[in-house]
Design a protein around this motif. Structure first.
Motif, PDB file in Angstrom:
ATOM      1  N   THR A   1      -7.462   3.998  12.211  1.00  0.00           N
ATOM      2  CA  THR A   1      -7.538   2.628  11.032  1.00  0.00           C
ATOM      3  C   THR A   1      -5.574   3.099  10.670  1.00  0.00           C
ATOM      4  OG1 THR A   1      -9.550   2.483  10.711  1.00  0.00           O
ATOM      5  CG2 THR A   1      -7.572   1.613   8.933  1.00  0.00           C
ATOM      6  N   PHE A   2      -4.788   4.270  10.584  1.00  0.00           N
ATOM      7  CA  PHE A   2      -3.506   4.645  10.379  1.00  0.00           C
ATOM      8  C   PHE A   2      -2.578   3.684  11.320  1.00  0.00           C
ATOM      9  CE2 PHE A   2      -5.872   8.672   8.262  1.00  0.00           C
ATOM     10  CZ  PHE A   2      -7.062   7.947   7.083  1.00  0.00           C
ATOM     11  N   HIS A   3      -2.913   4.258  12.499  1.00  0.00           N
ATOM     12  CA  HIS A   3      -1.811   4.170  13.691  1.00  0.00           C
ATOM     13  C   HIS A   3      -1.910   2.563  13.739  1.00  0.00           C
ATOM     14  CE1 HIS A   3      -0.224   8.022  13.449  1.00  0.00           C
ATOM     15  NE2 HIS A   3      -1.115   8.284  13.565  1.00  0.00           N
ATOM     16  N   LYS A   4      -2.869   1.948  14.458  1.00  0.00           N
ATOM     17  CA  LYS A   4      -3.320   0.301  14.105  1.00  0.00           C
ATOM     18  C   LYS A   4      -4.113  -0.234  13.599  1.00  0.00           C
ATOM     19  CE  LYS A   4      -4.033  -2.203  18.575  1.00  0.00           C
ATOM     20  NZ  LYS A   4      -3.981  -2.184  20.356  1.00  0.00           N
ATOM     21  N   ASN A   5      -3.652  -0.848  12.751  1.00  0.00           N
ATOM     22  CA  ASN A   5      -4.856  -1.223  11.655  1.00  0.00           C
ATOM     23  C   ASN A   5      -5.222  -2.959  11.782  1.00  0.00           C
ATOM     24  OD1 ASN A   5      -6.405  -2.076   8.877  1.00  0.00           O
ATOM     25  ND2 ASN A   5      -4.027  -2.297   7.725  1.00  0.00           N
ATOM     26  N   GLU A   6      -6.342  -3.019  12.052  1.00  0.00           N
ATOM     27  CA  GLU A   6      -6.426  -3.936  12.872  1.00  0.00           C
ATOM     28  C   GLU A   6      -6.601  -4.990  11.823  1.00  0.00           C
ATOM     29  OE1 GLU A   6      -7.310  -4.924  16.177  1.00  0.00           O
ATOM     30  OE2 GLU A   6      -7.382  -3.490  17.166  1.00  0.00           O
ATOM     31  N   LEU A   7      -6.793  -4.847  10.343  1.00  0.00           N
ATOM     32  CA  LEU A   7      -7.369  -5.974   9.304  1.00  0.00           C
ATOM     33  C   LEU A   7      -5.631  -5.457   8.817  1.00  0.00           C
ATOM     34  CD1 LEU A   7     -10.486  -4.992   9.453  1.00  0.00           C
ATOM     35  CD2 LEU A   7      -9.479  -7.407  10.033  1.00  0.00           C
ATOM     36  N   PRO A   8      -4.683  -5.784   8.804  1.00  0.00           N
ATOM     37  CA  PRO A   8      -3.150  -5.318   7.689  1.00  0.00           C
ATOM     38  C   PRO A   8      -3.339  -6.642   6.932  1.00  0.00           C
ATOM     39  CG  PRO A   8      -2.875  -6.630  10.257  1.00  0.00           C
ATOM     40  CD  PRO A   8      -4.615  -6.029  10.012  1.00  0.00           C
ATOM     41  N   ASP A   9      -3.871  -7.114   7.181  1.00  0.00           N
ATOM     42  CA  ASP A   9      -3.355  -8.532   6.126  1.00  0.00           C
ATOM     43  C   ASP A   9      -4.866  -8.676   5.125  1.00  0.00           C
ATOM     44  OD1 ASP A   9      -1.254  -8.622   6.761  1.00  0.00           O
ATOM     45  OD2 ASP A   9      -1.648 -10.547   8.494  1.00  0.00           O
ATOM     46  N   LEU A  10      -6.129  -8.364   5.161  1.00  0.00           N
ATOM     47  CA  LEU A  10      -7.578  -8.254   4.439  1.00  0.00           C
ATOM     48  C   LEU A  10      -7.223  -7.851   2.828  1.00  0.00           C
ATOM     49  CD1 LEU A  10     -10.240  -8.717   4.258  1.00  0.00           C
ATOM     50  CD2 LEU A  10     -10.445  -5.957   5.014  1.00  0.00           C
TER      51      LEU A  10
END
Length: 512
Positions: A261-270
């Motif tokens: 999650t830190f390096h590739k947040n799959e839900l950045p706009d959530l």
């Protein structure tokens, strides 16, 4: 085989696990859990398919082999070679492992949401075909003769119970995919995810989501009122989560990537209304040195050697304007001053985002003996609604709860909260947030001002604030109590004198 007695609400899961564990033989729990849970999942989706097929046969026979008729009701299409009845009939064949693998492949092929999720190594030579056949017979008895909803609930309970038992068997590794149910229930009952977006950035096997849906059901809400989102970096655990939610019929957007999650947040706009999380404690190799300029670090740059405050800040960043969060962390997060953590904690307190702190008893977790606590965060403590009630303005205050004396020993090594314990904690928090009927209880809870927290150097350990438990009042008058004690003491003096005389007499009789 005979049906397992599904009439009882207690003990079915335990009896099933005991029977399934006997079949494990010398297989490692970490390996066997995928064997057992995969078959429970297969039984679940096959049961759901057969129930729908029977209904179609009565109403619309020509639709029984049309996959769209099943997908329209959120039911997985199960090809003929993957149906449980076919596998059960072949359970004693030496090729049963290969048949199960083919069934899993066939299901994934026609159900895109399950692609890459199901275990497909039942045919390996090391897996005993006789064991597989006996396990199929055992699982065949679950929910036999039950209605569709009751059968799905029972299979879901069995799946959840097995997850917990395997976590206990695996010790530290088990804790990576499973948060103890009583801890999750406490967090869910406190935050009441009744509607809106529910998110877990390190979701393990999905226990937070299962309990959130149970909360909605138990309180008469509609399951469609909450939308569930999650991310998990361990591929094996992500698969367990997808199966766990599918068994429960829970629709969710659960993402996986190996970077985390830190390096590739799959839900950045959530921006979630409720976040529930149990991140790995004190993780030191989270790659923080590559994220020094990240926009999420509003309260300070987390140290590269400990991810605790990175998790807290990622979670705050992901909250909606009136969102709330519950986070399990190691106790050190409440008092550490190393590597700037004390300054980050001070900034969060002064920034009015810390709502409540709970000290937990030991032995709650499978994975660690490190003492743990619960952080409850609020994006806006001046505002918010819980269910249908408006929250009061809680700025300038933090609620502290010391729950270290609560719970009971479920077995020799593990403690659980009772229903009454969970209700006591949650009711205290609700009363405090609503401003209705809350009062400090010495030794248990205290609403502390920011000024008082400053005087303690922004340390958030509840024991510093709640004080000592009030001693029970003894209503016996002092004079009567003193007289009784004096009488008891005189009797003890007389007894001592008798013993002394007896010993001297014995010694006198001993020849030199």
């Amino acid at each position: 085989m005979a049906s397992i007695d599904n009439g009882a609400d207690l003990g079915i899961e335990a009896a099933l696990f005991k029977a399934a564990d006997k079949l494990r033989g010398n297989m490692e729990p970490s390996d066997y859990k995928h064997v057992a849970l995969g078959l429970i999942f297969l039984k679940h989706i096959s049961d759901g398919f057969e129930a729908k097929r029977a209904a179609l046969m009565a109403e619309y026979p020509e639709g029984t082999e049309d996959p769209d008729e099943y997908l329209a009701d959120n039911i997985f299409w199960v090809p003929p070679e993957a149906r449980w009845s076919h596998l059960q009939a072949s359970a004693r064949q030496p090729t049963i492992g290969k048949l199960i693998d083919e069934a899993m492949i066939a299901i994934e092929k026609v159900n895109p949401s399950l692609k890459g999720v199901l275990p497909k190594d039942y045919g390996r030579p090391a897996l005993n075909a006789i064991l597989l056949g006996e396990l199929i017979d055992l699982i065949s008895g679950i929910a036999l003769g039950e209605g569709k909803d009751r059968a799905r609930d029972l299979l879901g309970r069995v799946y959840e119970y097995f997850l917990g038992q395997f976590a206990g068997s695996e010790g530290k590794r088990g804790g990576e995919f499973y948060t103890p149910r009583s801890v999750v229930r406490t967090m869910v009952e406190m935050l009441e995810p009744y509607k809106g977006r529910v998110y877990d950035p390190c979701c393990g096997s999905g226990g937070m989501f299962v309990q959130s849906e149970k909360f909605v059901e138990a309180h008469g809400g509609r399951l469609g009122d909450i939308a569930i989102y999650g991310q998990e970096s361990n591929y094996t655990t992500w698969r367990l989560c997808k199966m766990n939610l599918a068994v429960r019929g829970i629709d969710a957007d659960i993402r996986w990537n190996s970077e985390g999650t830190f390096h590739k947040n799959e839900l950045p706009d959530l921006r979630a209304d409720v976040i529930l999380a149990n991140p790995p404690f004190n993780i030191s190799d989270w790659g923080g040195e590559r994220l020094r300029e990240d926009a999420r670090w509003k309260y300070g740059i987390p140290p590269a050697g400990n991810a605790n405050f990175a998790w807290l800040q990622h979670i705050l960043h992901s909250l909606a304007p009136s969102g709330t969060a519950g986070v399990v962390l190691a106790n050190g997060s409440m008092s550490s001053t190393q590597s700037g953590e004390g300054e980050m904690r001070r900034a969060m307190i002064e920034g009015e985002v810390v709502d409540c702190m709970i000290a937990l008893p030991g032995q709650l977790f499978y994975s660690t003996q490190i003492p743990a606590c619960l952080w409850f965060l609020a994006r806006d403590k001046s505002n918010g609604i819980t269910r249908d009630a408006k929250l009061r303005d809680r700025r300038g205050e933090v609620l502290f709860i010391d729950a270290r004396k609560l719970g009971f020993m479920a077995d020799r090594t593990r403690r659980e909260f009772s229903d009454a314990d969970i209700a006591r904690i949650a009711d205290t928090y609700h009363a405090w947030r609503l401003g209705e009927g809350y009062a400090d209880v010495p030794g248990f809870c205290k609403s502390a001002s920011i000024e008082e927290i400053r005087s303690h150097g922004h340390v958030l350990t509840p024991g510093r604030y709640v004080g000592a438990e009030a001693a029970e009042e003894d209503e016996t008058p002092f004079a009567d109590r003193f007289a009784a004690l004096q009488e008891q003491l005189e009797a003890q003096f007389a007894e001592a004198e008798e013993l002394t005389a007896a010993i001297r007499a014995r010694l006198a009789g001993v020849g030199v």
